[in-house]
Design a protein around this motif. Structure first.
Motif, PDB file in Angstrom:
ATOM      1  N   ALA A   1       0.676  -1.180   0.013  1.00 20.59           N
ATOM      2  CA  ALA A   1       0.185   0.152  -0.199  1.00 20.59           C
ATOM      3  C   ALA A   1       0.863   1.394   0.043  1.00 20.59           C
ATOM      4  O   ALA A   1       0.580   2.412  -0.345  1.00 20.59           O
ATOM      5  CB  ALA A   1      -0.870  -0.030   1.240  1.00 20.59           C
ATOM      6  N   ILE A   2       2.038   1.039   0.482  1.00 19.05           N
ATOM      7  CA  ILE A   2       2.869   2.497   0.276  1.00 19.05           C
ATOM      8  C   ILE A   2       3.992   2.425  -0.558  1.00 19.05           C
ATOM      9  O   ILE A   2       4.414   3.548  -1.020  1.00 19.05           O
ATOM     10  CB  ILE A   2       3.567   2.298   2.019  1.00 19.05           C
ATOM     11  CG1 ILE A   2       4.500   1.334   1.973  1.00 19.05           C
ATOM     12  CG2 ILE A   2       2.775   2.682   2.849  1.00 19.05           C
ATOM     13  CD1 ILE A   2       5.396   1.286   3.425  1.00 19.05           C
ATOM     14  N   ILE A   3       4.217   1.385  -1.345  1.00 18.13           N
ATOM     15  CA  ILE A   3       5.293   1.269  -2.272  1.00 18.13           C
ATOM     16  C   ILE A   3       4.719   2.083  -3.334  1.00 18.13           C
ATOM     17  O   ILE A   3       5.595   2.719  -4.151  1.00 18.13           O
ATOM     18  CB  ILE A   3       5.682  -0.239  -2.808  1.00 18.13           C
ATOM     19  CG1 ILE A   3       6.343  -0.616  -1.666  1.00 18.13           C
ATOM     20  CG2 ILE A   3       6.344  -0.286  -4.204  1.00 18.13           C
ATOM     21  CD1 ILE A   3       6.906  -2.176  -1.770  1.00 18.13           C
ATOM     22  N   PRO A   4       3.445   1.811  -4.069  1.00 18.37           N
ATOM     23  CA  PRO A   4       2.985   2.878  -5.023  1.00 18.37           C
ATOM     24  C   PRO A   4       3.423   4.170  -4.902  1.00 18.37           C
ATOM     25  O   PRO A   4       3.709   4.899  -5.966  1.00 18.37           O
ATOM     26  CB  PRO A   4       1.541   2.421  -5.043  1.00 18.37           C
ATOM     27  CG  PRO A   4       1.311   1.314  -4.522  1.00 18.37           C
ATOM     28  CD  PRO A   4       2.370   1.236  -3.368  1.00 18.37           C
ATOM     29  N   PHE A   5       3.136   4.738  -3.897  1.00 17.46           N
ATOM     30  CA  PHE A   5       3.473   6.377  -3.649  1.00 17.46           C
ATOM     31  C   PHE A   5       4.928   6.879  -3.895  1.00 17.46           C
ATOM     32  O   PHE A   5       5.218   7.661  -4.759  1.00 17.46           O
ATOM     33  CB  PHE A   5       3.277   6.525  -2.275  1.00 17.46           C
ATOM     34  CG  PHE A   5       3.629   8.034  -1.661  1.00 17.46           C
ATOM     35  CD1 PHE A   5       2.624   8.981  -2.241  1.00 17.46           C
ATOM     36  CD2 PHE A   5       4.761   8.224  -1.110  1.00 17.46           C
ATOM     37  CE1 PHE A   5       3.189  10.509  -1.737  1.00 17.46           C
ATOM     38  CE2 PHE A   5       5.064   9.651  -0.673  1.00 17.46           C
ATOM     39  CZ  PHE A   5       4.078  10.613  -0.893  1.00 17.46           C
ATOM     40  N   TYR A   6       5.971   6.014  -3.490  1.00 18.41           N
ATOM     41  CA  TYR A   6       7.276   6.365  -3.714  1.00 18.41           C
ATOM     42  C   TYR A   6       7.852   5.884  -5.424  1.00 18.41           C
ATOM     43  O   TYR A   6       8.720   6.727  -5.700  1.00 18.41           O
ATOM     44  CB  TYR A   6       8.154   5.401  -2.846  1.00 18.41           C
ATOM     45  CG  TYR A   6       7.809   6.035  -1.489  1.00 18.41           C
ATOM     46  CD1 TYR A   6       8.453   7.343  -0.824  1.00 18.41           C
ATOM     47  CD2 TYR A   6       7.019   5.181  -0.441  1.00 18.41           C
ATOM     48  CE1 TYR A   6       7.991   7.448   0.368  1.00 18.41           C
ATOM     49  CE2 TYR A   6       6.798   5.867   0.721  1.00 18.41           C
ATOM     50  CZ  TYR A   6       7.444   6.780   1.211  1.00 18.41           C
ATOM     51  OH  TYR A   6       7.100   7.267   2.351  1.00 18.41           O
TER      52      TYR A   6
ATOM     53  N   ILE B   1       2.155   5.121 -14.228  1.00 17.51           N
ATOM     54  CA  ILE B   1       1.938   5.755 -12.953  1.00 17.51           C
ATOM     55  C   ILE B   1       0.536   5.770 -12.750  1.00 17.51           C
ATOM     56  O   ILE B   1      -0.004   5.386 -11.529  1.00 17.51           O
ATOM     57  CB  ILE B   1       2.309   7.314 -13.480  1.00 17.51           C
ATOM     58  CG1 ILE B   1       3.593   7.285 -13.597  1.00 17.51           C
ATOM     59  CG2 ILE B   1       1.864   8.150 -12.282  1.00 17.51           C
ATOM     60  CD1 ILE B   1       4.242   8.682 -14.029  1.00 17.51           C
ATOM     61  N   ARG B   2      -0.383   5.832 -13.661  1.00 18.65           N
ATOM     62  CA  ARG B   2      -2.049   5.581 -13.081  1.00 18.65           C
ATOM     63  C   ARG B   2      -2.319   4.247 -12.485  1.00 18.65           C
ATOM     64  O   ARG B   2      -2.975   4.373 -11.674  1.00 18.65           O
ATOM     65  CB  ARG B   2      -2.691   5.861 -14.433  1.00 18.65           C
ATOM     66  CG  ARG B   2      -2.600   7.408 -14.965  1.00 18.65           C
ATOM     67  CD  ARG B   2      -3.699   7.537 -16.031  1.00 18.65           C
ATOM     68  NE  ARG B   2      -3.601   6.852 -17.395  1.00 18.65           N
ATOM     69  CZ  ARG B   2      -3.057   7.403 -18.096  1.00 18.65           C
ATOM     70  NH1 ARG B   2      -2.476   8.637 -18.165  1.00 18.65           N
ATOM     71  NH2 ARG B   2      -2.705   6.506 -19.506  1.00 18.65           N
ATOM     72  N   LEU B   3      -1.605   3.310 -13.382  1.00 22.29           N
ATOM     73  CA  LEU B   3      -2.010   1.859 -12.561  1.00 22.29           C
ATOM     74  C   LEU B   3      -1.278   1.775 -11.233  1.00 22.29           C
ATOM     75  O   LEU B   3      -1.962   1.272 -10.467  1.00 22.29           O
ATOM     76  CB  LEU B   3      -1.101   0.788 -13.430  1.00 22.29           C
ATOM     77  CG  LEU B   3      -1.190  -0.555 -12.978  1.00 22.29           C
ATOM     78  CD1 LEU B   3      -2.745  -1.143 -13.109  1.00 22.29           C
ATOM     79  CD2 LEU B   3      -0.513  -1.583 -13.926  1.00 22.29           C
ATOM     80  N   ILE B   4      -0.181   2.448 -10.834  1.00 21.12           N
ATOM     81  CA  ILE B   4       0.583   2.532  -9.618  1.00 21.12           C
ATOM     82  C   ILE B   4      -0.393   3.215  -8.673  1.00 21.12           C
ATOM     83  O   ILE B   4      -0.551   2.752  -7.551  1.00 21.12           O
ATOM     84  CB  ILE B   4       1.934   2.979  -9.822  1.00 21.12           C
ATOM     85  CG1 ILE B   4       2.953   1.795 -10.487  1.00 21.12           C
ATOM     86  CG2 ILE B   4       2.450   3.188  -8.236  1.00 21.12           C
ATOM     87  CD1 ILE B   4       4.260   2.505 -10.594  1.00 21.12           C
ATOM     88  N   ARG B   5      -0.767   4.303  -9.172  1.00 26.70           N
ATOM     89  CA  ARG B   5      -1.768   5.143  -8.018  1.00 26.70           C
ATOM     90  C   ARG B   5      -2.943   4.459  -7.848  1.00 26.70           C
ATOM     91  O   ARG B   5      -3.535   4.452  -6.770  1.00 26.70           O
ATOM     92  CB  ARG B   5      -2.217   6.475  -8.792  1.00 26.70           C
ATOM     93  CG  ARG B   5      -0.931   7.353  -8.852  1.00 26.70           C
ATOM     94  CD  ARG B   5      -1.548   8.632  -9.645  1.00 26.70           C
ATOM     95  NE  ARG B   5      -0.437   9.757  -9.421  1.00 26.70           N
ATOM     96  CZ  ARG B   5      -0.546  10.911 -10.043  1.00 26.70           C
ATOM     97  NH1 ARG B   5      -1.429  11.278 -10.710  1.00 26.70           N
ATOM     98  NH2 ARG B   5       0.408  11.633  -9.714  1.00 26.70           N
ATOM     99  N   VAL B   6      -3.635   3.619  -8.913  1.00 25.96           N
ATOM    100  CA  VAL B   6      -4.863   2.829  -8.465  1.00 25.96           C
ATOM    101  C   VAL B   6      -4.526   1.879  -7.422  1.00 25.96           C
ATOM    102  O   VAL B   6      -5.296   1.374  -6.711  1.00 25.96           O
ATOM    103  CB  VAL B   6      -5.348   2.003  -9.868  1.00 25.96           C
ATOM    104  CG1 VAL B   6      -6.470   1.123  -9.512  1.00 25.96           C
ATOM    105  CG2 VAL B   6      -5.636   3.120 -10.737  1.00 25.96           C
TER     106      VAL B   6
END
Length: 516
Positions: free
Chosen positions: A292-297, A318-323
């Motif tokens: 849950a915290i890896i996509p932010f970085y 980036i959009r996929l990671i934000r999702v």
């Protein structure tokens, strides 16, 4: 009116053994031999016997007890010596009628005694099935002799009770292992580490731990709300790169940064003070926290790249990671016992759920294959296929459309689950298959549902009950610890205030081995 006391023989009694009387040894042997003969004769005489089971006395016919010679009572009726009698009971009172004492729970004995009278074994209502199983083992009665009407209740109760017993033993074993693992020692660092670990991991240990858990839960909810708001069209950049409400977007980004930093600090603090690092990282809920915290970085790194081509290619990533930030919603499981019980119940009811999935999968494959062969090469005689040549017609309106197996499979899934699909069969055989598929879907989904729901409800109720009992045990342990601490303080004050003890002088006493 006093009842004369009978002479009793208890288990372990030795007849004819009197090493302290050497003069009259022969007379004593004759006395015991006659006494033994009279006892055995009294045991076989008469038609009735008295069975004292745990203080409850039952009068039974000797003839009925001899109907099952392989049981404990059947062997007792055929015993020829006092030693044999005491092998099957705790105490024996000879007389007319003879009385036998059994140190057992009498709750299930009426049902057992009825088996000797009627020849049919029916279990009594209430009571624990495991206790009845132990009683049947003691009385040497085969549980297969139980009548079918009671066996339908007995065996499922045995499975449930045994599973609950095994689960309780496993839970206690796990608690002992956790207690040994989380023993950080009595040093200052160990005490701080223990306090921090209990604060972050166990909300029920203190008020501050409850506040931290509530704050973490609030962060999860705020993160979810900001994620939903960030997908609104008015907050997205248009073709010219202009945002209609830039202040709101900035506020959402700042909140997302704060929440992500909080989750990062929380995760690494828990990892730092955890007793076993690898076990902590392999835990399913901790893996969800990390994902849950890896996509932010990762999104920060990709957005920070200045190469335009790389940014262009990484836009969808980036959009996929934000999702993936929506995984934070699974952190709610940590704070709600009901959600934990729900996932545990899914693990326990895997057999029933697997049965339902197998039935659905077999039905889907069957009807998908039938409709595929019916619609793959439709009979075009009588169908107007020339009017659509050269025209773009949706497949659901094309009367001559040839289905693929993937489309047939999707159609079978949507039809069997009564959802519906735009593509419909055009041939007569395809329509018949579709009708049977819809009808059988209703039965396939409704008939196994009660089995799954009952099992699920039972597991869920037991899990909630177990969680509530554990919470009460923890509360009682804390109360006992507080009472013990108060008692120790009271005893210390009482001992210091006892006569002859000079409290003021106690601080001036020096050890003898220390010299100035």
């Amino acid at each position: 009116m006093s009842v004369p006391r009978r002479t009793s023989f208890a288990a372990g009694t030795k007849l004819g053994d009197d090493s302290n009387t050497n003069a009259s040894n022969g007379n004593m042997k004759e006395f015991y031999k006659d006494r033994k003969r009279s006892v055995v004769e009294s045991n076989h005489a008469g038609k009735c016997v008295i069975l004292d089971v745990g203080g409850d006395r039952f009068v039974a016919s000797r003839k009925n007890l001899e109907r099952y010679p392989a049981t404990r009572l059947g062997k007792l009726m055929r015993a020829s010596t006092v030693g044999d009698i005491l092998r099957y009971c705790e105490e024996f009172f000879p007389g007319e009628p003879p009385e036998f004492f059994f140190d057992r729970n009498p709750d299930n004995f009426p049902a057992i005694l009825d088996m000797y009278r009627s020849g049919m074994f029916h279990m009594s209502e209430g009571g624990c099935a495991l206790v009845l199983q132990k009683d049947l083992e003691y009385w040497c009665i085969d549980e297969l002799t139980m009548e079918p009407c009671c066996a339908l209740k007995y065996y499922p109760q045995i499975d449930v009770c045994q599973s609950e017993k095994d689960g309780d033993i496993a839970a206690k074993k796990m608690e002992m292992e956790l207690a040994n693992e989380e023993d950080f020692g009595n040093s200052c660092v160990g005490q701080w580490r223990s306090w921090l670990w209990n604060t972050l991991e166990y909300p029920w240990t203190s008020k501050f731990a409850q506040f931290v858990a509530f704050f973490s839960l609030s962060m999860v909810l705020v993160s979810t709300i900001t994620f939903v708001l960030s997908t609104i069209e008015e907050l997205q950049a248009n073709e010219d790169g202009v945002i209609e409400f830039p202040i709101i977007v900035t506020v959402i980004e700042v909140i997302d940064y704060i929440v992500s930093v909080f989750f990062t600090i929380e995760y690494f603090l828990r990892l730092l003070v955890s007793p076993r690092k690898m076990k902590f990282m392999k835990n399913a809920m901790n893996m969800v926290d990390l994902l849950a915290i890896i996509p932010f970085y990762v999104s920060l790194v990709l957005e920070g790249l200045e190469d335009y081509e790389i940014i262009g290619k990484a836009g969808k990533i980036i959009r996929l990671i934000r999702v993936m930030r929506i995984l934070r919603i699974f952190k709610l499981v940590r704070h709600f016992a009901g959600l934990q019980s729900l996932f545990h119940t899914l693990q326990q009811a895997y057999q029933e759920l697997g049965l339902l999935l197998v039935l659905v999968a077999v039905a889907i494959l069957t009807y998908s294959s039938l409709v595929y062969f019916a619609e793959k090469d439709p009979d075009r005689s009588g169908l107007n296929c020339t009017d659509i040549v050269g025209k773009v017609v949706p497949m659901e309106r094309d009367p001559c459309y040839s289905w693929t197996f993937i489309e047939s499979f999707w159609w079978g899934l949507m039809t069997l689950t009564t959802v519906g699909y735009d593509l419909n069969p055009k041939t007569l055989l395809g329509k018949l298959v579709g009708g049977f598929c819809a009808l059988s879907g209703v039965f396939i989904l409704t008939l196994p549902i009660p089995i799954v729901v009952n099992s699920f409800a039972m597991y869920y109720k037991n899990r909630l009950w177990r969680t509530e009992v554990n919470a009460k045990k923890r509360e009682r342990t804390r109360q006992q610890a507080a009472e013990l601490k108060e008692m120790q303080k009271f005893l210390l004050i009482k001992a210091m205030a006892a006569p002859g003890i000079n409290i003021a002088a106690m601080g001036q006493v020096r050890p003898k081995n220390k010299e100035t």
